[in-house]
Design an enzyme around this catalytic site. Sequence first.
Site, mmCIF file in Angstrom:
data_model
loop_
_atom_site.group_PDB
_atom_site.id
_atom_site.type_symbol
_atom_site.label_atom_id
_atom_site.label_comp_id
_atom_site.label_asym_id
_atom_site.label_seq_id
_atom_site.Cartn_x
_atom_site.Cartn_y
_atom_site.Cartn_z
ATOM 1 N N PRO A 76 82.206 71.142 -76.419
ATOM 2 C CA PRO A 76 83.545 70.648 -76.082
ATOM 3 C C PRO A 76 83.669 69.158 -76.354
ATOM 4 O O PRO A 76 82.836 68.365 -75.920
ATOM 5 C CB PRO A 76 83.669 70.959 -74.587
ATOM 6 C CG PRO A 76 82.254 70.998 -74.089
ATOM 7 C CD PRO A 76 81.444 71.542 -75.219
ATOM 8 N N ALA A 78 86.986 66.156 -76.748
ATOM 9 C CA ALA A 78 88.422 65.954 -76.544
ATOM 10 C C ALA A 78 89.112 65.456 -77.810
ATOM 11 O O ALA A 78 88.483 64.883 -78.700
ATOM 12 C CB ALA A 78 88.636 64.946 -75.414
ATOM 13 N N SER A 105 87.958 71.695 -75.291
ATOM 14 C CA SER A 105 88.074 70.779 -74.155
ATOM 15 C C SER A 105 89.403 70.967 -73.448
ATOM 16 O O SER A 105 90.429 71.253 -74.074
ATOM 17 C CB SER A 105 87.966 69.334 -74.652
ATOM 18 O OG SER A 105 88.329 68.412 -73.639
ATOM 19 N N GLN A 126 86.495 74.405 -71.696
ATOM 20 C CA GLN A 126 85.777 73.442 -70.861
ATOM 21 C C GLN A 126 86.715 72.816 -69.847
ATOM 22 O O GLN A 126 87.879 72.521 -70.143
ATOM 23 C CB GLN A 126 85.153 72.351 -71.735
ATOM 24 C CG GLN A 126 84.447 71.245 -70.970
ATOM 25 C CD GLN A 126 85.376 70.079 -70.634
ATOM 26 O OE1 GLN A 126 86.453 69.948 -71.206
ATOM 27 N NE2 GLN A 126 84.946 69.231 -69.700
ATOM 28 N N TYR A 128 86.959 69.780 -66.557
ATOM 29 C CA TYR A 128 86.505 68.830 -65.547
ATOM 30 C C TYR A 128 87.188 69.228 -64.242
ATOM 31 O O TYR A 128 88.284 69.788 -64.244
ATOM 32 C CB TYR A 128 86.893 67.391 -65.918
ATOM 33 C CG TYR A 128 86.168 66.838 -67.111
ATOM 34 C CD1 TYR A 128 84.881 66.340 -66.989
ATOM 35 C CD2 TYR A 128 86.783 66.800 -68.367
ATOM 36 C CE1 TYR A 128 84.202 65.819 -68.089
ATOM 37 C CE2 TYR A 128 86.118 66.290 -69.467
ATOM 38 C CZ TYR A 128 84.831 65.795 -69.322
ATOM 39 O OH TYR A 128 84.167 65.299 -70.419
ATOM 40 N N THR A 154 82.042 71.064 -66.711
ATOM 41 C CA THR A 154 81.192 69.890 -66.893
ATOM 42 C C THR A 154 80.853 69.300 -65.529
ATOM 43 O O THR A 154 81.757 68.943 -64.761
ATOM 44 C CB THR A 154 81.899 68.850 -67.770
ATOM 45 O OG1 THR A 154 82.115 69.408 -69.073
ATOM 46 C CG2 THR A 154 81.061 67.591 -67.906
ATOM 47 N N LYS A 231 77.828 72.870 -67.553
ATOM 48 C CA LYS A 231 77.350 71.966 -68.605
ATOM 49 C C LYS A 231 76.939 70.635 -67.983
ATOM 50 O O LYS A 231 77.713 70.015 -67.259
ATOM 51 C CB LYS A 231 78.449 71.738 -69.640
ATOM 52 C CG LYS A 231 78.078 70.756 -70.740
ATOM 53 C CD LYS A 231 79.204 70.628 -71.752
ATOM 54 C CE LYS A 231 78.854 69.658 -72.857
ATOM 55 N NZ LYS A 231 78.872 68.250 -72.415
ATOM 56 N N HIS A 255 75.461 64.847 -72.195
ATOM 57 C CA HIS A 255 76.811 64.394 -72.549
ATOM 58 C C HIS A 255 76.807 63.521 -73.800
ATOM 59 O O HIS A 255 77.585 62.565 -73.920
ATOM 60 C CB HIS A 255 77.424 63.622 -71.375
ATOM 61 C CG HIS A 255 78.891 63.826 -71.202
ATOM 62 N ND1 HIS A 255 79.412 64.657 -70.233
ATOM 63 C CD2 HIS A 255 79.964 63.328 -71.855
ATOM 64 C CE1 HIS A 255 80.731 64.646 -70.298
ATOM 65 N NE2 HIS A 255 81.088 63.837 -71.286
ATOM 66 N N ARG A 258 76.553 59.790 -73.297
ATOM 67 C CA ARG A 258 77.762 59.086 -72.876
ATOM 68 C C ARG A 258 77.909 59.013 -71.359
ATOM 69 O O ARG A 258 78.928 58.527 -70.870
ATOM 70 C CB ARG A 258 78.987 59.784 -73.478
ATOM 71 C CG ARG A 258 79.018 59.693 -74.994
ATOM 72 C CD ARG A 258 79.805 60.847 -75.618
ATOM 73 N NE ARG A 258 81.224 60.770 -75.361
ATOM 74 C CZ ARG A 258 82.088 60.028 -76.044
ATOM 75 N NH1 ARG A 258 81.657 59.270 -77.031
ATOM 76 N NH2 ARG A 258 83.375 60.050 -75.762
ATOM 77 N N ASP A 286 72.448 71.404 -75.684
ATOM 78 C CA ASP A 286 73.534 70.634 -76.287
ATOM 79 C C ASP A 286 73.058 69.226 -76.569
ATOM 80 O O ASP A 286 72.562 68.530 -75.679
ATOM 81 C CB ASP A 286 74.733 70.590 -75.330
ATOM 82 C CG ASP A 286 75.769 69.557 -75.757
ATOM 83 O OD1 ASP A 286 76.186 69.598 -76.923
ATOM 84 O OD2 ASP A 286 76.138 68.715 -74.927
ATOM 85 N N GLY A 287 73.218 68.802 -77.820
ATOM 86 C CA GLY A 287 72.930 67.407 -78.138
ATOM 87 C C GLY A 287 71.803 67.228 -79.120
ATOM 88 O O GLY A 287 70.793 67.935 -79.069
ATOM 89 N N ARG A 290 70.761 68.250 -85.535
ATOM 90 C CA ARG A 290 71.107 67.693 -86.830
ATOM 91 C C ARG A 290 70.516 68.478 -88.001
ATOM 92 O O ARG A 290 70.745 68.119 -89.155
ATOM 93 C CB ARG A 290 70.625 66.227 -86.933
ATOM 94 C CG ARG A 290 71.282 65.269 -85.941
ATOM 95 C CD ARG A 290 72.755 65.096 -86.234
ATOM 96 N NE ARG A 290 73.399 64.116 -85.347
ATOM 97 C CZ ARG A 290 73.971 64.413 -84.181
ATOM 98 N NH1 ARG A 290 73.973 65.677 -83.759
ATOM 99 N NH2 ARG A 290 74.548 63.486 -83.457
ATOM 100 N N ARG A 310 78.996 65.874 -82.324
ATOM 101 C CA ARG A 310 79.618 64.942 -83.261
ATOM 102 C C ARG A 310 79.683 65.446 -84.707
ATOM 103 O O ARG A 310 80.701 65.213 -85.379
ATOM 104 C CB ARG A 310 78.889 63.595 -83.203
ATOM 105 C CG ARG A 310 79.074 62.847 -81.877
ATOM 106 C CD ARG A 310 78.260 61.556 -81.877
ATOM 107 N NE ARG A 310 78.455 60.755 -80.672
ATOM 108 C CZ ARG A 310 77.692 60.811 -79.592
ATOM 109 N NH1 ARG A 310 76.667 61.673 -79.547
ATOM 110 N NH2 ARG A 310 77.928 60.023 -78.550
#
Length: 365
Positions: A76, A78, A105, A126, A128, A154, A231, A255, A258, A286-287, A290, A310
Amino acid sequence: MVMALHTYEAAAEERLPGPVWDFFAGGSGTESMLTAGREALDRVQLRPRCMVDVSRCDPGTDLLGARLAAPLAVAPMAYHQLAHPEGEVASARGAGEAGALLTVSMFASRALEDIAAAASGPLWLQLYWLRRREVMRDLIRRAEAAGFRALVLTVDAPRVAYRPRDAANGFAVPPGVRAVNLSTEVMAASHGSRSGESALARHSREQFDASITWEDLAWLREVTSLPVVLKGVLTGEDAELAVKHGVSGLIVSNHGGRQLDFARSAPECLTEVVDAVGGSCPVILDGAIRHGADLAKALCMGADAVMLGRPALWGLAHSGDAGVAGVLRLLIDQFEEVMALMGAPTVADFGRSGIAYPVCGRLPS
């Protein structure tokens, strides 16, 4: 034409305004967490097996009842319209074309119904936890009606952390882009630019409910029949509590670097969480993904799937739905090659015997 991920990244950085690129690329605090996950995954070494029939490799898998082309989902994020005019509608088309799951999101810049109409693959929503629960409830009902298959709560963001790039830019959501699934009243603070302050951080302090506890999950489970996935879980203790409170899945995530600075990276926490749940629910990493080999490493450490952040936005900025599909297909193609070279023709063939760690910088086993 097949492109490398760094080509998509370079094109996105060139095309996007500086403050938008910083919003996508930046981290919290010292930004130490932006590289921590990548460094952790790079320390994991693969242990291939030989003389296995890999004439046919099947990267497909099931995740909470959805069939995926590979154990791969889009995380997710935004405001996809910051990257491309079609926003999440293009992301949904691209993810569906690649056979991947898209997590939308609650701050999406396109209507849930329009995203669902464009999707050919599964969608999760997702959330909040907002102070105004009726806003969450109404959004959940719309997601259910539109065919979303799960909710992702989240839990690592009771407030948005200090992100120096956004603060330096006085970042606010620009005119012409907004979280269209929520009222202008709820989202007003995210559009007010102030020098030296992130409007998104200010908005989170105003709208996010920082008082929620594990007991509040009962309310969420009462208002929906959809599976609830958490998450942001990074410890075995929280994983055990999540299972105790009836969640259907966990996403091990920091996150994207972040939120909490100087935390353990998500890859370093994965096996601890996997061991804590003991197979009682899916676990997703997650994260820092690559390369297709990262999918193999995560599966060997016990994950059921991974989420891509990303790079999906890089593809979106590059060429809309075609770019999103291109990024996802690149990783799936790389993963299928790793399957063949690892002697693992199915997702189920990956296990902890397929990885090793150097003595220095060793991850938990």
